[in-house]
Design a protein around this motif. Structure first.
Motif, PDB file in Angstrom:
ATOM      1  N   ARG A 195      34.171  26.115  46.365  1.00  0.00           N
ATOM      2  CA  ARG A 195      34.089  27.129  45.310  1.00  0.00           C
ATOM      3  C   ARG A 195      35.212  28.162  45.473  1.00  0.00           C
ATOM      4  NH1 ARG A 195      30.359  28.893  41.634  1.00  0.00           N
ATOM      5  NH2 ARG A 195      30.496  31.096  41.067  1.00  0.00           N
TER       6      ARG A 195
ATOM      7  N   LEU B  91      38.653  28.891  43.144  1.00  0.00           N
ATOM      8  CA  LEU B  91      38.991  30.205  42.611  1.00  0.00           C
ATOM      9  C   LEU B  91      40.409  30.604  43.007  1.00  0.00           C
ATOM     10  CD1 LEU B  91      38.008  32.645  41.016  1.00  0.00           C
ATOM     11  CD2 LEU B  91      37.093  33.586  43.154  1.00  0.00           C
TER      12      LEU B  91
ATOM     13  N   HIS C 163      30.788  23.535  40.365  1.00  0.00           N
ATOM     14  CA  HIS C 163      30.727  24.923  40.823  1.00  0.00           C
ATOM     15  C   HIS C 163      30.830  25.947  39.692  1.00  0.00           C
ATOM     16  CE1 HIS C 163      30.736  24.152  45.141  1.00  0.00           C
ATOM     17  NE2 HIS C 163      31.677  23.234  44.953  1.00  0.00           N
ATOM     18  N   TYR C 164      31.567  25.607  38.619  1.00  0.00           N
ATOM     19  CA  TYR C 164      31.808  26.605  37.567  1.00  0.00           C
ATOM     20  C   TYR C 164      31.412  26.142  36.163  1.00  0.00           C
ATOM     21  CZ  TYR C 164      34.391  29.331  41.006  1.00  0.00           C
ATOM     22  OH  TYR C 164      34.739  30.079  42.119  1.00  0.00           O
TER      23      TYR C 164
ATOM     24  N   ALA D 271      35.357  28.773  32.411  1.00  0.00           N
ATOM     25  CA  ALA D 271      34.570  29.695  33.223  1.00  0.00           C
ATOM     26  C   ALA D 271      35.279  29.992  34.538  1.00  0.00           C
ATOM     27  CB  ALA D 271      33.186  29.114  33.489  1.00  0.00           C
ATOM     28  N   LEU D 272      35.901  28.978  35.116  1.00  0.00           N
ATOM     29  CA  LEU D 272      36.646  29.174  36.365  1.00  0.00           C
ATOM     30  C   LEU D 272      37.857  30.073  36.126  1.00  0.00           C
ATOM     31  CD1 LEU D 272      37.508  28.698  39.247  1.00  0.00           C
ATOM     32  CD2 LEU D 272      38.314  26.409  38.594  1.00  0.00           C
TER      33      LEU D 272
ATOM     34  N   ALA E  79      36.803  33.612  35.795  1.00  0.00           N
ATOM     35  CA  ALA E  79      36.495  34.192  37.102  1.00  0.00           C
ATOM     36  C   ALA E  79      37.782  34.569  37.826  1.00  0.00           C
ATOM     37  CB  ALA E  79      35.677  33.203  37.938  1.00  0.00           C
TER      38      ALA E  79
END
Length: 208
Positions: free
Chosen positions: A4, A8, A42-43, A48-49, A52
């Protein structure tokens, strides 16, 4: 780091190197060394990733500005000197963190096509304005009331965006901290004295 966190970090690297819209899921997977499937796990989605990663980048922008404003203060300096020195440090940060600032402008230019990004940026506007007002209060020892902080912060936010835009186009022609201090003093002198609430809406003869 776990997958994760790796994702990111990879997404943020792509954000700086390729931009928000041009980054693909495969780009992120390659940059992070994690499988494509892990993005969904994870996202849930690439968007969405990336959002973030953008949120984290926005926090870093704020931290960078705060460091620029609050480090290297000169003891005994006048308010004008502290103002100029703070802006010189901000402008210096443009050089050392150019990818970060270029990305910010690129994202702003694309908000019409990225409603989620627009909402993310808009959500941080008020906090950013108050943060800038507080930073300048600490530098200049000013005492604005709470109701004035948003307006003061908005003014500094406009200055920051404008100076950054000029610097990105032509660094050698962008104003220095001293230039900004001289200009602000001249503008303040031209509009002083301030118009009080009882004078609002009146003409030069004192009539409404």
């Amino acid at each position: 780091m776990g997958n994760r966190e790796d994702l990111l970090a990879g997404a943020k690297r792509c954000l700086y190197e390729k931009g928000y819209a041009r980054t693909t899921a495969r780009d992120i997977a390659t940059a992070s060394g994690v499988s494509l499937a892990a993005i969904g796990y994870h996202y849930r989605s690439k968007e969405a990733l990336m959002n973030a990663a953008l949120h984290q980048a926005m926090e870093e922008w704020g931290e960078e500005i705060e460091r620029a404003f609050t480090t290297g203060a000169v003891a005994g300096a006048t308010p004008a000197e502290r103002f100029a020195a703070a802006w010189d440090r901000v402008i210096e940060s443009f050089t050392t963190h150019r990818p970060l600032w270029v990305t910010q402008f690129e994202i702003i230019a694309q908000t019409d096509h990225l409603p989620e990004v627009r909402e993310l940026l808009a959500a941080g506007v008020d906090a950013a304005r108050l943060g800038l007002a507080e930073l300048f209060q600490s530098i200049l020892d000013t005492g604005e009331e709470k109701e004035e902080q948003a307006a003061v912060g908005a003014f500094y936010q406009v200055m920051l965006t404008g100076v950054l835009g000029q610097w990105l186009v032509a660094p050698e022609r962008a104003p220095s901290g001293r230039d900004l201090a001289v200009a602000l003093r001249a503008v303040a002198a031209n509009i002083a004295p301030a118009v009080g609430p009882d004078q609002a809406g009146q003409d030069g003869d004192g009539h409404a």
